[in-house]
Design a protein around this motif. Structure first.
Motif, PDB file in Angstrom:
ATOM      1  N   ILE A   1      -6.787   5.061  -2.391  1.00 48.07           N
ATOM      2  CA  ILE A   1      -5.747   5.383  -3.364  1.00 48.07           C
ATOM      3  C   ILE A   1      -6.338   5.419  -4.771  1.00 48.07           C
ATOM      4  CG2 ILE A   1      -3.634   4.539  -4.474  1.00 48.07           C
ATOM      5  CD1 ILE A   1      -2.806   3.382  -1.761  1.00 48.07           C
ATOM      6  N   ILE A   2      -7.138   4.398  -5.098  1.00 45.95           N
ATOM      7  CA  ILE A   2      -7.724   4.315  -6.444  1.00 45.95           C
ATOM      8  C   ILE A   2      -8.669   5.486  -6.696  1.00 45.95           C
ATOM      9  CG2 ILE A   2      -9.160   2.947  -8.001  1.00 45.95           C
ATOM     10  CD1 ILE A   2      -8.189   0.438  -6.494  1.00 45.95           C
TER      11      ILE A   2
ATOM     12  N   HIS B   1      10.085   8.663   3.709  1.00 44.00           N
ATOM     13  CA  HIS B   1       9.707   7.531   2.862  1.00 44.00           C
ATOM     14  C   HIS B   1      10.926   6.855   2.251  1.00 44.00           C
ATOM     15  CE1 HIS B   1       8.130   5.295  -0.608  1.00 44.00           C
ATOM     16  NE2 HIS B   1       7.026   5.191   0.095  1.00 44.00           N
ATOM     17  N   ASP B   2      12.024   7.568   2.127  1.00 44.16           N
ATOM     18  CA  ASP B   2      13.235   6.990   1.536  1.00 44.16           C
ATOM     19  C   ASP B   2      13.865   5.930   2.440  1.00 44.16           C
ATOM     20  OD1 ASP B   2      13.005   8.511  -0.734  1.00 44.16           O
ATOM     21  OD2 ASP B   2      14.294  10.129   0.017  1.00 44.16           O
ATOM     22  N   TYR B   3      13.441   5.870   3.698  1.00 39.56           N
ATOM     23  CA  TYR B   3      13.959   4.857   4.630  1.00 39.56           C
ATOM     24  C   TYR B   3      12.930   3.728   4.740  1.00 39.56           C
ATOM     25  CZ  TYR B   3      17.150   8.623   5.772  1.00 39.56           C
ATOM     26  OH  TYR B   3      18.084   9.631   5.681  1.00 39.56           O
ATOM     27  N   SER B   4      13.369   2.493   4.518  1.00 38.22           N
ATOM     28  CA  SER B   4      12.435   1.365   4.407  1.00 38.22           C
ATOM     29  C   SER B   4      11.558   1.192   5.636  1.00 38.22           C
ATOM     30  CB  SER B   4      13.210   0.072   4.129  1.00 38.22           C
ATOM     31  OG  SER B   4      14.136  -0.184   5.169  1.00 38.22           O
TER      32      SER B   4
ATOM     33  N   ILE C   1       0.830  -1.204   0.000  1.00 35.46           N
ATOM     34  CA  ILE C   1       0.000   0.000   0.000  1.00 35.46           C
ATOM     35  C   ILE C   1       0.869   1.260   0.000  1.00 35.46           C
ATOM     36  CG2 ILE C   1      -1.593   1.377   1.395  1.00 35.46           C
ATOM     37  CD1 ILE C   1      -3.083  -0.830   0.102  1.00 35.46           C
ATOM     38  N   SER C   2       1.890   1.299   0.849  1.00 39.56           N
ATOM     39  CA  SER C   2       2.725   2.503   0.929  1.00 39.56           C
ATOM     40  C   SER C   2       3.517   2.710  -0.349  1.00 39.56           C
ATOM     41  CB  SER C   2       3.654   2.434   2.147  1.00 39.56           C
ATOM     42  OG  SER C   2       4.477   1.288   2.116  1.00 39.56           O
ATOM     43  N   ASP C   3       4.038   1.637  -0.947  1.00 36.12           N
ATOM     44  CA  ASP C   3       4.779   1.757  -2.209  1.00 36.12           C
ATOM     45  C   ASP C   3       3.872   2.255  -3.334  1.00 36.12           C
ATOM     46  OD1 ASP C   3       7.148   0.964  -1.100  1.00 36.12           O
ATOM     47  OD2 ASP C   3       7.095  -1.084  -1.871  1.00 36.12           O
TER      48      ASP C   3
ATOM     49  N   ALA D   1       4.925   7.095   6.871  1.00 38.00           N
ATOM     50  CA  ALA D   1       4.782   8.202   5.920  1.00 38.00           C
ATOM     51  C   ALA D   1       3.420   8.141   5.238  1.00 38.00           C
ATOM     52  CB  ALA D   1       5.908   8.161   4.887  1.00 38.00           C
ATOM     53  N   PHE D   2       3.007   6.954   4.859  1.00 38.13           N
ATOM     54  CA  PHE D   2       1.689   6.788   4.236  1.00 38.13           C
ATOM     55  C   PHE D   2       0.570   7.151   5.212  1.00 38.13           C
ATOM     56  CE2 PHE D   2      -2.026   4.010   3.774  1.00 38.13           C
ATOM     57  CZ  PHE D   2      -2.480   4.412   2.535  1.00 38.13           C
TER      58      PHE D   2
END
Length: 280
Positions: A126-127, A258-261, A62-64, A267-268
């Motif tokens: 999201i959609i 978000h750049d950190y796994s 979902i976050s990706d 972040a989401f």
């Protein structure tokens, strides 16, 4: 690899073969080569283990997906990125994706049902946001029906890929679904799913609370190692408690973390929370 992650990965192997119900804690511990005591130091029960695995898989997907949709500037690439990211995630974690599809249709566990519905609502959001951004007023009366059409595409093609050993060209699949979606968006005139139906089936009693967000933020802060990561998380926490930052600055901080796994999920959740708060 930590013991908790080892248990989760080995359990997925057994769940893929036998399903949730027929797999016992004893089988999991034997497969991991650990004692039951070691298992219960990591998880209170098999149900807690299952929920942790679902959270790990779904939160990542979902976050990706949300990140790709939110940060793709060219509208003509947004749908492609959406489909490509979802199917790439399913392909990467194919064992668990298979389990998830089976258990969603077969499980009678109430807690699992709540968890499935929670992530389903996040995907719908999201959609819907993506459809409104791409097609605007042209789909005002059909957008909720389109959400279900897109979810149907994801389900049907995931089943085809995961259970039939079909050779997969993700680029071609994403392009094909973009074409289908564009056709539906421009041609649908008789929707079945209205806004009333869409809102009626959505549950709101398990939205993420500010207390839950603060707990997740604190966990990320404890695990943070990089100065930029720590500073961004600290500023977001402060803004959560006492809103004072501009939307542009908040968006920049969210991109930083978000750049950190280990921070993608928070972040989401924060992006959604801040958007909902600004709408009130």
């Amino acid at each position: 690899m930590g013991k908790k992650q080892l248990i989760m990965e080995k359990a997925i192997e057994l769940f893929a073969q036998q399903g949730f119900e027929l797999t016992s804690v004893q089988q999991i511990t034997e497969h991991c080569g650990i004692s039951k005591g070691a298992f219960y130091l990591s998880f209170k029960s098999k149900d807690e283990l299952i929920l942790a695995i679902i959270d790990q898989f779904m939160s990542q997907m979902i976050s990706d997906t949300d990140y790709q949709v939110t940060n793709t500037q060219e509208d003509e690439r947004t749908l492609y990125k959406f489909y490509f990211t979802i199917f790439k995630s399913s392909q990467k974690h194919s064992n668990f994706a298979k389990i998830l599809m089976k258990e969603q249709s077969q499980s009678f566990n109430k807690e699992l049902g709540i968890k499935f519905r929670y992530y389903d609502r996040l995907l719908e959001k999201i959609i819907l946001t993506m459809m409104e951004r791409l097609f605007g007023e042209k789909i005002e009366n059909t957008k909720h029906d389109l959400v279900y059409c897109i979810k149907g595409f994801i389900s049907i093609y995931s089943e085809l890929i995961l259970f039939n050993d079909v050779p997969v060209n993700l680029d071609l699949l994403a392009q094909s679904l973009v074409e289908k979606t564009n056709l539906l968006a421009s041609q649908i005139t008789i929707p079945f799913v209205t806004e009333e139906i869409f809102q009626l089936k959505r549950l709101t009693n398990d939205e993420v609370t500010i207390e839950q967000l603060l707990a997740i933020l604190d966990q990320c802060l404890n695990e943070a190692e990089e100065p930029l990561e720590k500073e961004s998380l600290s500023l977001l926490k402060q803004h959560l408690l006492e809103p004072s930052l501009s939307p542009a600055l908040v968006e920049g901080l969210l991109k930083n973390v978000h750049d950190y796994s280990n921070c993608k999920w928070v972040a989401f959740l924060l992006r959604n929370y801040f958007e909902l708060s600004s709408d009130k």
